[in-house]
Design an enzyme around this catalytic site. Structure first.
Site, short mmCIF file in Angstrom:
data_model
loop_
_atom_site.label_atom_id
_atom_site.label_comp_id
_atom_site.label_asym_id
_atom_site.label_seq_id
_atom_site.Cartn_x
_atom_site.Cartn_y
_atom_site.Cartn_z
N GLN A 59 -19.68 20.71 -15.54
CA GLN A 59 -20.34 19.86 -16.26
C GLN A 59 -20.75 20.62 -17.47
O GLN A 59 -20.73 19.86 -18.72
CB GLN A 59 -21.57 19.55 -15.63
CG GLN A 59 -22.50 18.34 -16.27
CD GLN A 59 -21.57 16.88 -16.23
OE1 GLN A 59 -20.69 16.71 -15.26
NE2 GLN A 59 -21.61 16.37 -17.06
N ALA A 69 -23.90 13.91 -19.52
CA ALA A 69 -25.01 14.67 -19.02
C ALA A 69 -25.11 16.19 -19.13
O ALA A 69 -24.02 16.81 -18.98
CB ALA A 69 -25.34 14.27 -17.68
N GLU A 119 -20.74 2.44 -19.14
CA GLU A 119 -19.34 3.24 -18.74
C GLU A 119 -19.14 2.43 -17.37
O GLU A 119 -19.40 2.40 -16.44
CB GLU A 119 -19.83 4.45 -18.03
CG GLU A 119 -20.17 5.64 -18.91
CD GLU A 119 -20.41 6.96 -18.76
OE1 GLU A 119 -20.36 7.02 -17.42
OE2 GLU A 119 -20.52 8.04 -19.44
#
Length: 270
Positions: free
Chosen positions: A147, A177, A234
Protein backbone atom coordinates in the site's frame (compact mmCIF):
# COMPACT_ATOMS: atom_id res chain seq x y z
CA UNK A 1 -79.22 -9.94 114.38
CA UNK A 2 -75.63 -10.57 115.49
CA UNK A 3 -75.49 -13.65 113.36
CA UNK A 4 -76.81 -11.68 110.38
CA UNK A 5 -74.12 -9.02 110.73
CA UNK A 6 -71.47 -11.68 111.13
CA UNK A 7 -72.67 -13.43 107.98
CA UNK A 8 -72.69 -10.16 106.04
CA UNK A 9 -69.14 -9.36 107.20
CA UNK A 10 -68.01 -12.79 106.04
CA UNK A 11 -69.66 -12.16 102.64
CA UNK A 12 -67.89 -8.83 102.30
CA UNK A 13 -64.61 -10.44 103.22
CA UNK A 14 -65.05 -13.20 100.70
CA UNK A 15 -66.25 -10.75 98.04
CA UNK A 16 -63.28 -8.46 98.70
CA UNK A 17 -60.94 -11.43 98.38
CA UNK A 18 -62.60 -12.45 95.14
CA UNK A 19 -62.29 -8.93 93.78
CA UNK A 20 -58.66 -8.78 94.82
CA UNK A 21 -57.92 -12.07 93.07
CA UNK A 22 -59.80 -10.90 89.97
CA UNK A 23 -57.93 -7.59 89.92
CA UNK A 24 -54.63 -9.36 90.37
CA UNK A 25 -55.43 -11.82 87.61
CA UNK A 26 -56.57 -9.02 85.30
CA UNK A 27 -53.39 -7.07 86.01
CA UNK A 28 -51.31 -10.12 85.14
CA UNK A 29 -53.21 -10.63 81.90
CA UNK A 30 -52.84 -6.97 80.90
CA UNK A 31 -49.14 -6.99 81.71
CA UNK A 32 -48.64 -10.17 79.69
CA UNK A 33 -50.50 -8.72 76.74
CA UNK A 34 -48.48 -5.51 76.82
CA UNK A 35 -45.20 -7.39 76.98
CA UNK A 36 -46.25 -9.69 74.13
CA UNK A 37 -47.47 -6.76 72.06
CA UNK A 38 -44.23 -4.87 72.66
CA UNK A 39 -42.21 -7.89 71.62
CA UNK A 40 -44.25 -8.32 68.44
CA UNK A 41 -43.87 -4.65 67.56
CA UNK A 42 -40.11 -4.91 68.03
CA UNK A 43 -39.94 -7.97 65.82
CA UNK A 44 -42.10 -6.32 63.15
CA UNK A 45 -39.90 -3.23 63.22
CA UNK A 46 -36.79 -5.34 62.96
CA UNK A 47 -38.22 -7.35 60.08
CA UNK A 48 -39.36 -4.22 58.31
CA UNK A 49 -35.92 -2.72 58.75
CA UNK A 50 -34.29 -5.84 57.38
CA UNK A 51 -36.65 -5.91 54.42
CA UNK A 52 -36.03 -2.25 53.74
CA UNK A 53 -32.30 -2.83 53.97
CA UNK A 54 -32.59 -5.81 51.63
CA UNK A 55 -34.52 -3.83 49.04
CA UNK A 56 -32.07 -0.98 49.32
CA UNK A 57 -29.13 -3.34 48.94
CA UNK A 58 -30.72 -5.09 45.97
CA UNK A 59 -31.47 -1.76 44.33
CA UNK A 60 -27.93 -0.64 44.96
CA UNK A 61 -26.57 -3.88 43.52
CA UNK A 62 -28.85 -3.63 40.51
CA UNK A 63 -27.76 -0.06 39.99
CA UNK A 64 -24.15 -1.14 40.15
CA UNK A 65 -24.66 -4.12 37.87
CA UNK A 66 -26.79 -2.35 35.28
CA UNK A 67 -24.75 -0.65 32.56
CA UNK A 68 -25.53 2.97 31.91
CA UNK A 69 -25.46 4.73 28.59
CA UNK A 70 -22.07 6.31 28.30
CA UNK A 71 -22.06 9.97 27.48
CA UNK A 72 -18.70 9.42 25.83
CA UNK A 73 -20.06 7.18 23.08
CA UNK A 74 -19.05 8.58 19.75
CA UNK A 75 -21.72 9.81 17.36
CA UNK A 76 -19.35 9.82 14.39
CA UNK A 77 -18.04 7.02 12.15
CA UNK A 78 -15.59 6.25 14.97
CA UNK A 79 -18.30 3.98 16.34
CA UNK A 80 -17.34 1.40 13.75
CA UNK A 81 -13.97 0.82 15.35
CA UNK A 82 -15.66 -0.70 18.40
CA UNK A 83 -18.20 -2.99 16.74
CA UNK A 84 -18.10 -6.66 17.72
CA UNK A 85 -18.97 -7.73 14.15
CA UNK A 86 -15.63 -8.43 12.46
CA UNK A 87 -17.25 -7.93 9.07
CA UNK A 88 -17.93 -4.28 9.91
CA UNK A 89 -14.43 -3.21 10.87
CA UNK A 90 -14.01 0.40 9.75
CA UNK A 91 -10.81 1.38 8.00
CA UNK A 92 -10.89 4.76 6.31
CA UNK A 93 -9.21 8.17 6.15
CA UNK A 94 -9.50 8.63 9.93
CA UNK A 95 -9.54 5.03 11.20
CA UNK A 96 -6.30 3.07 11.03
CA UNK A 97 -6.30 -0.69 10.91
CA UNK A 98 -5.35 -2.02 14.38
CA UNK A 99 -1.76 -3.19 14.55
CA UNK A 100 -2.82 -6.60 15.91
CA UNK A 101 -5.52 -7.20 13.29
CA UNK A 102 -5.56 -10.69 11.79
CA UNK A 103 -7.04 -10.70 8.24
CA UNK A 104 -7.42 -14.53 8.30
CA UNK A 105 -6.21 -14.90 4.73
CA UNK A 106 -6.43 -17.76 2.26
CA UNK A 107 -5.13 -17.82 -1.32
CA UNK A 108 -7.79 -18.30 -4.00
CA UNK A 109 -8.28 -16.99 -7.54
CA UNK A 110 -4.60 -16.03 -7.53
CA UNK A 111 -5.00 -13.52 -4.69
CA UNK A 112 -5.06 -13.44 -0.91
CA UNK A 113 -8.47 -12.77 0.61
CA UNK A 114 -10.22 -13.08 3.97
CA UNK A 115 -11.63 -16.57 4.46
CA UNK A 116 -15.25 -15.42 4.99
CA UNK A 117 -15.13 -13.04 2.03
CA UNK A 118 -13.65 -15.80 -0.16
CA UNK A 119 -16.50 -18.20 0.62
CA UNK A 120 -19.09 -15.49 -0.10
CA UNK A 121 -17.39 -14.44 -3.34
CA UNK A 122 -17.29 -18.04 -4.57
CA UNK A 123 -21.09 -18.24 -4.24
CA UNK A 124 -21.55 -14.84 -5.89
CA UNK A 125 -19.23 -15.72 -8.77
CA UNK A 126 -21.13 -18.96 -9.42
CA UNK A 127 -24.50 -17.17 -9.36
CA UNK A 128 -23.23 -14.49 -11.74
CA UNK A 129 -21.84 -17.11 -14.11
CA UNK A 130 -25.23 -18.87 -14.10
CA UNK A 131 -26.71 -15.56 -15.31
CA UNK A 132 -24.08 -15.20 -18.03
CA UNK A 133 -22.02 -12.62 -16.11
CA UNK A 134 -18.24 -12.93 -15.84
CA UNK A 135 -16.57 -11.66 -12.63
CA UNK A 136 -12.92 -11.75 -11.69
CA UNK A 137 -10.80 -10.32 -8.88
CA UNK A 138 -8.24 -7.75 -9.95
CA UNK A 139 -6.96 -7.02 -6.44
CA UNK A 140 -7.75 -8.11 -2.90
CA UNK A 141 -5.51 -8.11 0.18
CA UNK A 142 -2.58 -5.72 0.19
CA UNK A 143 0.12 -5.53 2.81
CA UNK A 144 1.02 -2.16 4.33
CA UNK A 145 4.29 -2.28 2.39
CA UNK A 146 2.48 -2.73 -0.92
CA UNK A 147 0.00 0.00 0.00
CA UNK A 148 2.90 2.34 0.76
CA UNK A 149 4.36 1.70 -2.71
CA UNK A 150 1.02 2.43 -4.39
CA UNK A 151 0.55 5.60 -2.33
CA UNK A 152 3.98 6.92 -3.27
CA UNK A 153 3.34 6.15 -6.93
CA UNK A 154 0.08 8.09 -6.74
CA UNK A 155 1.82 11.07 -5.13
CA UNK A 156 4.43 11.06 -7.89
CA UNK A 157 1.69 11.01 -10.49
CA UNK A 158 -0.08 14.03 -8.97
CA UNK A 159 3.19 15.89 -8.42
CA UNK A 160 3.31 16.48 -12.18
CA UNK A 161 0.11 18.52 -11.93
CA UNK A 162 0.64 20.20 -8.55
CA UNK A 163 3.70 22.21 -7.62
CA UNK A 164 3.17 21.74 -3.90
CA UNK A 165 4.06 18.28 -2.49
CA UNK A 166 1.33 18.66 0.13
CA UNK A 167 -1.25 19.31 -2.58
CA UNK A 168 -0.10 16.29 -4.54
CA UNK A 169 -0.32 14.14 -1.41
CA UNK A 170 -3.80 15.44 -0.56
CA UNK A 171 -5.13 14.57 -4.01
CA UNK A 172 -3.34 11.22 -4.02
CA UNK A 173 -5.13 10.30 -0.80
CA UNK A 174 -8.49 10.63 -2.55
CA UNK A 175 -7.49 7.81 -4.89
CA UNK A 176 -5.17 5.62 -2.83
CA UNK A 177 -5.37 5.30 0.94
CA UNK A 178 -2.34 5.80 3.13
CA UNK A 179 -0.62 2.67 4.45
CA UNK A 180 -2.64 1.35 7.39
CA UNK A 181 -5.77 3.21 6.26
CA UNK A 182 -6.70 0.99 3.32
CA UNK A 183 -9.59 -1.46 3.33
CA UNK A 184 -7.50 -3.80 1.23
CA UNK A 185 -5.39 -4.51 4.33
CA UNK A 186 -8.47 -6.11 5.97
CA UNK A 187 -8.71 -8.80 3.31
CA UNK A 188 -12.41 -7.94 3.01
CA UNK A 189 -12.14 -5.60 0.00
CA UNK A 190 -12.09 -6.63 -3.66
CA UNK A 191 -11.42 -4.77 -6.89
CA UNK A 192 -13.47 -6.49 -9.57
CA UNK A 193 -13.04 -6.73 -13.35
CA UNK A 194 -10.16 -4.29 -13.57
CA UNK A 195 -9.83 -0.76 -12.26
CA UNK A 196 -12.08 0.85 -14.86
CA UNK A 197 -13.92 4.13 -14.44
CA UNK A 198 -16.52 2.94 -16.93
CA UNK A 199 -17.18 -0.33 -15.10
CA UNK A 200 -20.59 1.04 -14.09
CA UNK A 201 -21.68 0.89 -17.74
CA UNK A 202 -21.16 -2.87 -17.97
CA UNK A 203 -23.63 -5.74 -17.45
CA UNK A 204 -21.39 -7.03 -14.65
CA UNK A 205 -21.86 -3.82 -12.67
CA UNK A 206 -25.62 -3.90 -13.22
CA UNK A 207 -25.74 -7.48 -11.97
CA UNK A 208 -23.71 -6.59 -8.88
CA UNK A 209 -25.96 -3.62 -8.20
CA UNK A 210 -28.93 -5.99 -8.07
CA UNK A 211 -27.38 -9.01 -6.36
CA UNK A 212 -24.13 -8.21 -4.50
CA UNK A 213 -25.93 -7.56 -1.19
CA UNK A 214 -27.41 -11.08 -1.27
CA UNK A 215 -23.87 -12.43 -0.91
CA UNK A 216 -22.74 -9.90 1.69
CA UNK A 217 -20.97 -7.38 -0.57
CA UNK A 218 -21.51 -3.63 -0.96
CA UNK A 219 -20.24 -1.03 -3.40
CA UNK A 220 -17.93 0.68 -0.93
CA UNK A 221 -17.05 4.01 -2.57
CA UNK A 222 -20.24 5.28 -4.12
CA UNK A 223 -20.58 8.36 -6.31
CA UNK A 224 -23.19 9.95 -4.02
CA UNK A 225 -21.24 9.27 -0.79
CA UNK A 226 -17.86 10.82 -1.64
CA UNK A 227 -18.25 13.59 0.95
CA UNK A 228 -18.59 10.92 3.63
CA UNK A 229 -16.07 8.30 2.50
CA UNK A 230 -13.48 10.92 1.36
CA UNK A 231 -12.61 8.56 -1.50
CA UNK A 232 -13.51 9.21 -5.11
CA UNK A 233 -16.13 7.07 -6.79
CA UNK A 234 -14.80 3.55 -7.45
CA UNK A 235 -17.40 1.38 -9.22
CA UNK A 236 -15.03 -1.60 -9.07
CA UNK A 237 -14.39 -1.62 -5.29
CA UNK A 238 -16.57 -4.01 -3.29
CA UNK A 239 -16.42 -4.74 0.41
CA UNK A 240 -17.63 -7.82 2.27
CA UNK A 241 -19.78 -6.93 5.32
CA UNK A 242 -22.00 -10.01 5.68
CA UNK A 243 -25.40 -10.69 4.11
CA UNK A 244 -27.60 -9.16 6.82
CA UNK A 245 -25.56 -5.97 6.95
CA UNK A 246 -25.29 -5.65 3.18
CA UNK A 247 -29.03 -6.05 2.67
CA UNK A 248 -29.80 -3.50 5.37
CA UNK A 249 -27.34 -1.00 3.89
CA UNK A 250 -28.87 -1.49 0.45
CA UNK A 251 -32.40 -1.08 1.78
CA UNK A 252 -31.57 2.08 3.73
CA UNK A 253 -29.22 3.48 1.08
CA UNK A 254 -26.29 3.82 3.50
CA UNK A 255 -22.54 3.65 3.09
CA UNK A 256 -20.49 1.88 5.76
CA UNK A 257 -19.82 5.01 7.83
CA UNK A 258 -23.52 5.90 7.85
CA UNK A 259 -24.52 2.35 8.66
CA UNK A 260 -22.23 2.20 11.68
CA UNK A 261 -23.76 5.44 12.97
CA UNK A 262 -27.20 3.93 12.40
CA UNK A 263 -26.30 0.81 14.38
CA UNK A 264 -24.85 2.89 17.19
CA UNK A 265 -28.05 4.87 17.55
CA UNK A 266 -29.97 1.60 17.67
CA UNK A 267 -27.60 0.30 20.32
CA UNK A 268 -26.34 -2.56 18.13
CA UNK A 269 -22.60 -1.53 18.17
CA UNK A 270 -20.52 -2.97 21.05
Amino acid sequence: MGNHKKGFSNFLFVFAGFVSVFVFFAACVITFLEVYSYRDSREEAANAGAASSGVSSAASAASTASPSVSSGTASSPAAGAATADENLILVNYSHKLPDNYDPDLITVYGVQINRRAAAAYEKMDAAAAADGISLWISSAYRSSERQSELFQEEIEGYSKSYSSPSEAEAYAEKSVARPGYSEHSTGLALDLNGVRDDFDTTPAFQWLDEHAQDYGFILRYRKDKQEITKIKYEPWHYRYVGVENARMMKEKDLCLEEYLDFLQKKGSVH
